[in-house]
Enzyme design. Structure first.
Site, PDB file in Angstrom:
ATOM      1  N   HIS A 130       0.865  -1.185   0.000  1.00  0.00           N
ATOM      2  CA  HIS A 130       0.000   0.000   0.000  1.00  0.00           C
ATOM      3  C   HIS A 130       0.898   1.231   0.000  1.00  0.00           C
ATOM      4  O   HIS A 130       2.122   1.110  -0.070  1.00  0.00           O
ATOM      5  CB  HIS A 130      -0.944  -0.010   1.212  1.00  0.00           C
ATOM      6  CG  HIS A 130      -0.261   0.011   2.546  1.00  0.00           C
ATOM      7  ND1 HIS A 130       0.593  -0.980   2.980  1.00  0.00           N
ATOM      8  CD2 HIS A 130      -0.299   0.939   3.554  1.00  0.00           C
ATOM      9  CE1 HIS A 130       1.035  -0.700   4.197  1.00  0.00           C
ATOM     10  NE2 HIS A 130       0.527   0.469   4.554  1.00  0.00           N
ATOM     11  N   ASP A 160       5.828   4.477   5.241  1.00  0.00           N
ATOM     12  CA  ASP A 160       6.798   3.496   5.725  1.00  0.00           C
ATOM     13  C   ASP A 160       6.916   2.277   4.813  1.00  0.00           C
ATOM     14  O   ASP A 160       7.735   1.390   5.062  1.00  0.00           O
ATOM     15  CB  ASP A 160       6.468   3.061   7.157  1.00  0.00           C
ATOM     16  CG  ASP A 160       5.069   2.489   7.320  1.00  0.00           C
ATOM     17  OD1 ASP A 160       4.172   2.866   6.549  1.00  0.00           O
ATOM     18  OD2 ASP A 160       4.870   1.656   8.233  1.00  0.00           O
ATOM     19  N   HIS A 161       6.150   2.269   3.711  1.00  0.00           N
ATOM     20  CA  HIS A 161       6.225   1.159   2.766  1.00  0.00           C
ATOM     21  C   HIS A 161       6.667   1.582   1.365  1.00  0.00           C
ATOM     22  O   HIS A 161       6.887   0.721   0.516  1.00  0.00           O
ATOM     23  CB  HIS A 161       4.861   0.456   2.689  1.00  0.00           C
ATOM     24  CG  HIS A 161       4.495  -0.227   3.961  1.00  0.00           C
ATOM     25  ND1 HIS A 161       4.673  -1.574   4.175  1.00  0.00           N
ATOM     26  CD2 HIS A 161       3.979   0.270   5.114  1.00  0.00           C
ATOM     27  CE1 HIS A 161       4.281  -1.887   5.394  1.00  0.00           C
ATOM     28  NE2 HIS A 161       3.856  -0.779   5.989  1.00  0.00           N
ATOM     29  N   ASP A 200       0.090  -4.853   7.717  1.00  0.00           N
ATOM     30  CA  ASP A 200      -0.887  -3.755   7.768  1.00  0.00           C
ATOM     31  C   ASP A 200      -2.289  -4.226   7.413  1.00  0.00           C
ATOM     32  O   ASP A 200      -2.884  -3.810   6.420  1.00  0.00           O
ATOM     33  CB  ASP A 200      -0.445  -2.617   6.836  1.00  0.00           C
ATOM     34  CG  ASP A 200       0.810  -1.934   7.325  1.00  0.00           C
ATOM     35  OD1 ASP A 200       0.731  -0.742   7.662  1.00  0.00           O
ATOM     36  OD2 ASP A 200       1.861  -2.589   7.381  1.00  0.00           O
ATOM     37  N   HIS A 226       7.080  -6.201  11.352  1.00  0.00           N
ATOM     38  CA  HIS A 226       6.315  -4.952  11.427  1.00  0.00           C
ATOM     39  C   HIS A 226       5.922  -4.632  12.873  1.00  0.00           C
ATOM     40  O   HIS A 226       4.759  -4.380  13.192  1.00  0.00           O
ATOM     41  CB  HIS A 226       5.066  -5.037  10.539  1.00  0.00           C
ATOM     42  CG  HIS A 226       4.525  -3.683  10.141  1.00  0.00           C
ATOM     43  ND1 HIS A 226       3.655  -2.977  10.937  1.00  0.00           N
ATOM     44  CD2 HIS A 226       4.718  -2.915   9.044  1.00  0.00           C
ATOM     45  CE1 HIS A 226       3.335  -1.838  10.341  1.00  0.00           C
ATOM     46  NE2 HIS A 226       3.975  -1.772   9.198  1.00  0.00           N
ATOM     47  N   HIS A 277       1.290   3.876   2.261  1.00  0.00           N
ATOM     48  CA  HIS A 277       1.741   4.606   3.434  1.00  0.00           C
ATOM     49  C   HIS A 277       3.257   4.774   3.359  1.00  0.00           C
ATOM     50  O   HIS A 277       3.966   3.922   2.820  1.00  0.00           O
ATOM     51  CB  HIS A 277       1.334   3.876   4.718  1.00  0.00           C
ATOM     52  CG  HIS A 277      -0.096   4.089   5.077  1.00  0.00           C
ATOM     53  ND1 HIS A 277      -0.796   3.262   5.933  1.00  0.00           N
ATOM     54  CD2 HIS A 277      -0.987   5.055   4.683  1.00  0.00           C
ATOM     55  CE1 HIS A 277      -2.046   3.702   6.061  1.00  0.00           C
ATOM     56  NE2 HIS A 277      -2.175   4.794   5.318  1.00  0.00           N
ATOM     57  N   HIS A 314      -6.937  -3.097   5.524  1.00  0.00           N
ATOM     58  CA  HIS A 314      -6.279  -1.985   6.202  1.00  0.00           C
ATOM     59  C   HIS A 314      -7.154  -0.747   6.030  1.00  0.00           C
ATOM     60  O   HIS A 314      -8.231  -0.822   5.424  1.00  0.00           O
ATOM     61  CB  HIS A 314      -4.883  -1.779   5.590  1.00  0.00           C
ATOM     62  CG  HIS A 314      -3.984  -0.919   6.413  1.00  0.00           C
ATOM     63  ND1 HIS A 314      -3.966  -0.928   7.786  1.00  0.00           N
ATOM     64  CD2 HIS A 314      -3.024  -0.007   6.035  1.00  0.00           C
ATOM     65  CE1 HIS A 314      -3.062  -0.073   8.225  1.00  0.00           C
ATOM     66  NE2 HIS A 314      -2.476   0.512   7.185  1.00  0.00           N
TER      67      HIS A 314
END
Length: 304
Positions: free
Chosen positions: A61, A65-66, A206, A265, A63, A138
């Site tokens: 996805h 941090d990814h 997530d 994670h 976000h 998520h």
């Protein structure tokens, strides 16, 4: 045989001793990267692996941090004089998001190809591997991924003879789907037995627990799943922010009958995830409380 490296195990933000969660899988000279948060390049270097063979990057996805480490990785690949296309796979708007990030990496010596996931489940074949994307739960559109290496059946000489396949075709049909020989088409199912068990890695972060995870992780040799929280009383927070506890991940692993579970994670507040190992293993004994850079080599059953 495929090699697996869990580059980082952190969620939300990188820490001095914990990079953000991402995974690299190597097979036959090519690599697949799943997620690319801030600091992913450092994690690859620490692992001792190379950027250059990365041919596919999958995103769960969008976000930060990814995906926020992508521009820097693209520049590194460009500086390494890469010219081969790079395939990016991810949810809808992938091309728009990546092009926005490329404001700081506008000129590259290689083309980028995009595969935007439209359906709840999609299967993409790349460099000998099958990547199966499946939607999870998520607070934004998010996918898990299973990477499989299928394995053909053994050569069956009696079957080949019964199907009147010329000997000149036997070797070729163990590597190709079909061949044309002296005006006749012969197919590999005419000389091979039933497919044998291949290799399967499933990666999921997530998300809340879903039946789709159980279904797609089923019988995985390795299941890598978020265990954001281990402390008591975090269940409400996990539900609110659409994440999972270690115990929910272990229950998914148990139901999916995977061979091994690696948790990842972790919340930045989870300083010592190992302290919950005993309780998690009561649910699924073959659980590993992963650390950054954990590596394994998956081999076919007869070769193990």
């Amino acid at each position: 045989m495929i090699d697996v490296c869990l580059l980082g195990t952190g969620g939300m933000m990188p820490l001095p001793q914990r990079a953000l969660t991402s995974l690299m899988v190597r097979y036959n000279g090519s690599s697949v990267l799943i997620d690319c948060g801030e600091g992913t390049q450092i994690a690859v270097k620490k692992c001792g692996w190379s950027f250059k063979p990365i041919d596919v990057i999958c995103f769960t996805h969008f976000h930060a941090d990814h995906i926020s480490g992508l521009p820097g990785l693209l520049l590194t690949l460009g500086n390494a004089e890469r010219t081969e296309p790079l395939l990016l796979i991810g949810p809808r708007r992938l091309e728009k998001v990546v092009n926005a990030l490329r404001t700081i990496a506008p000129e590259l010596p290689f083309p980028i190809e995009f595969h935007e996931l439209q359906e709840a489940e999609e299967r993409i074949f790349v460099h000998g591997l099958a990547i199966h994307a499946f939607r999870v739960n998520h607070n934004v559109t998010c996918y898990g991924y299973s990477i499989t290496l299928d394995r053909a059946g053994k050569f069956d000489i009696e079957k080949a003879r019964a199907n009147q396949v010329p000997m000149a075709c036997w070797s070729l049909l163990q590597r190709q789907d079909s061949i044309l020989h002296e005006g006749t088409v012969y197919t590999k199912d005419m000389v091979l037995g039933p497919e044998r068990k291949g290799l399967k890695v499933t990666y999921c972060t997530d998300t809340r627990p879903t039946e789709s995870i159980v279904e797609h992780a089923a019988d995985s040799d390795l299941f890598i799943c978020e265990g954001m929280y281990g402390e008591e009383g975090k269940e409400t927070k996990a539900k609110e922010y659409k994440h999972m506890t270690m115990y929910e991940a272990a229950e998914l692993a148990r139901r999916a009958k995977v061979r091994e579970l690696w948790l990842t994670h972790y919340s930045p507040s989870l300083v010592y995830p190992e302290q919950f190992e005993g309780k998690v293993k009561q649910i699924f004994p073959d659980t590993v409380i992963s650390r950054d850079g954990r590596v394994c080599e998956l081999v076919f059953e007869e070769e193990g």
